[in-house]
Design a protein around this motif. Structure first.
Motif, mmCIF file in Angstrom:
data_model
loop_
_atom_site.group_PDB
_atom_site.id
_atom_site.type_symbol
_atom_site.label_atom_id
_atom_site.label_comp_id
_atom_site.label_asym_id
_atom_site.label_seq_id
_atom_site.Cartn_x
_atom_site.Cartn_y
_atom_site.Cartn_z
ATOM 1 N N GLN A 261 92.025 56.067 61.345
ATOM 2 C CA GLN A 261 91.187 56.045 60.140
ATOM 3 C C GLN A 261 91.839 56.829 59.008
ATOM 4 O O GLN A 261 91.813 56.401 57.839
ATOM 5 C CB GLN A 261 89.802 56.612 60.469
ATOM 6 C CG GLN A 261 88.989 55.743 61.404
ATOM 7 C CD GLN A 261 87.725 56.419 61.900
ATOM 8 O OE1 GLN A 261 87.473 57.577 61.588
ATOM 9 N NE2 GLN A 261 86.927 55.696 62.664
ATOM 10 N N TYR B 123 84.957 60.485 53.353
ATOM 11 C CA TYR B 123 85.898 60.096 54.392
ATOM 12 C C TYR B 123 86.167 61.204 55.402
ATOM 13 O O TYR B 123 86.740 60.974 56.433
ATOM 14 C CB TYR B 123 87.247 59.683 53.761
ATOM 15 C CG TYR B 123 87.202 58.384 53.012
ATOM 16 C CD1 TYR B 123 87.170 57.181 53.689
ATOM 17 C CD2 TYR B 123 87.228 58.363 51.624
ATOM 18 C CE1 TYR B 123 87.131 55.975 52.997
ATOM 19 C CE2 TYR B 123 87.204 57.168 50.909
ATOM 20 C CZ TYR B 123 87.163 55.982 51.611
ATOM 21 O OH TYR B 123 87.138 54.804 50.925
ATOM 22 N N ASP C 50 91.760 57.306 67.494
ATOM 23 C CA ASP C 50 90.941 56.547 66.547
ATOM 24 C C ASP C 50 90.786 57.266 65.216
ATOM 25 O O ASP C 50 90.866 56.644 64.144
ATOM 26 C CB ASP C 50 89.556 56.271 67.155
ATOM 27 C CG ASP C 50 89.603 55.255 68.285
ATOM 28 O OD1 ASP C 50 90.663 54.610 68.456
ATOM 29 O OD2 ASP C 50 88.593 55.095 68.988
ATOM 30 N N GLN D 117 94.651 54.762 57.557
ATOM 31 C CA GLN D 117 94.145 53.689 56.712
ATOM 32 C C GLN D 117 93.675 54.227 55.364
ATOM 33 O O GLN D 117 93.899 53.602 54.317
ATOM 34 C CB GLN D 117 92.995 52.962 57.432
ATOM 35 C CG GLN D 117 93.462 52.159 58.643
ATOM 36 C CD GLN D 117 92.310 51.574 59.436
ATOM 37 O OE1 GLN D 117 91.311 52.261 59.720
ATOM 38 N NE2 GLN D 117 92.419 50.315 59.800
#
Length: 272
Positions: free
Chosen positions: A219, A269, A215, A222
């Motif tokens: 991220q 982020y 996961d 992306q």
């Protein structure tokens, strides 16, 4: 993350196909084996590489090694694995006396307990048996010998040996995974086939279900897609930073910042 309902659908259908392959194999149903292999290959071409000469002759069959049937459930695989280890150690108290066969038992226990590895093993071993029996051509093409497509007088070209060049545009996240060497051509083809077969399932779900990345890495991919589209980083910088994340545990955004390739404005982020 995207809803995983679609990925669960693929998981369920693949389990059904795996069960069909193993049931056909156990029942020596050649036509059923070929049909199941064909359908599984459409979903997972990355799990069935082109055959090698030694595989055609005698690919490893870990079910025979563990003395179990190919359609047993995971708990029976585990029990058979422990029994095989005990049998071996009774004969060879010092495993170094026969390391080659000891490692084969260890590999069998590991591979047959992992769903994707077990499926890959089953496809390769089943193909080897079909080649040995003369049921499919020696090049590994999953077409029954003597069978021809309806309305034609010849077999289609071998689909197990050649890989057609990809001319269609793939989603950016898949291109980034390939650029970062997370996946190769076979995995890209697997995702392309799955996208064609399941157009209503998001590419993120397909990638997650396949287990190519976790996961957190999704991220980061992306984020990289956004940064590249804005011209804030280039593809080389992305590949280095993604390598840091996968090998050193440093998040991609943090690596970009530490290396001076990205300003701290995207620091939010780092812990995404």
């Amino acid at each position: 993350m995207a809803n995983t309902g679609g990925a669960n659908r693929i998981e369920l259908e693949s389990q059904i196909l795996c069960a069909a392959l193993r049931a056909s194999w156990a029942a020596t149903d050649t036509e059923g084996m070929i049909k199941s292999c064909q359908e599984l290959y459409q979903l997972f071409p990355d799990l069935l590489p082109p055959p090698k000469a030694e595989e055609q002759m005698q690919p490893d069959n870990y079910y025979d090694l563990l003395q179990i049937e190919c359609d047993v459930n995971p708990s029976m695989v585990l029990a058979a694995y422990f029994k095989a280890v005990k049998r071996f150690l009774r004969v060879h108290p010092d495993a170094k006396q026969d390391l080659r066969n000891y490692y084969k038992i260890l590999n069998a226990g590991f591979i047959l307990r992992k769903p994707r590895l077990r499926l890959s093993h089953d496809l390769i071993a089943a193909r080897g048996q079909l080649i040995k029996e003369g049921s499919i051509p020696s090049d590994g093409t999953l077409d029954m010998v003597g069978a021809a497509p309806e309305g034609s007088g010849e077999r289609p070209a071998a689909q197990m040996v050649t890989t057609q060049p990809m001319t269609d545009v793939m989603p950016k996240i898949i291109e980034l995974m390939k650029a970062a060497q997370i996946i190769g051509v076979a995995e890209v083809h697997a995702l392309r086939n799955q996208m064609a077969l399941y157009p209503n399932i998001s590419v993120i779900d397909l990638i997650s279900q396949a287990g190519y990345v976790n996961d957190a890495e999704v991220q980061s991919l992306q984020l990289a897609e956004d940064l590249l589209s804005q011209g804030k980083i280039n593809i080389g910088q992305f590949c280095v930073a993604m390598y840091d994340e996968r090998t050193r545990g440093i998040r991609m955004a943090e690596s970009l910042q530490v290396r001076g390739w990205l300003s701290t404005e995207v620091s939010r982020y780092r812990d995404a």
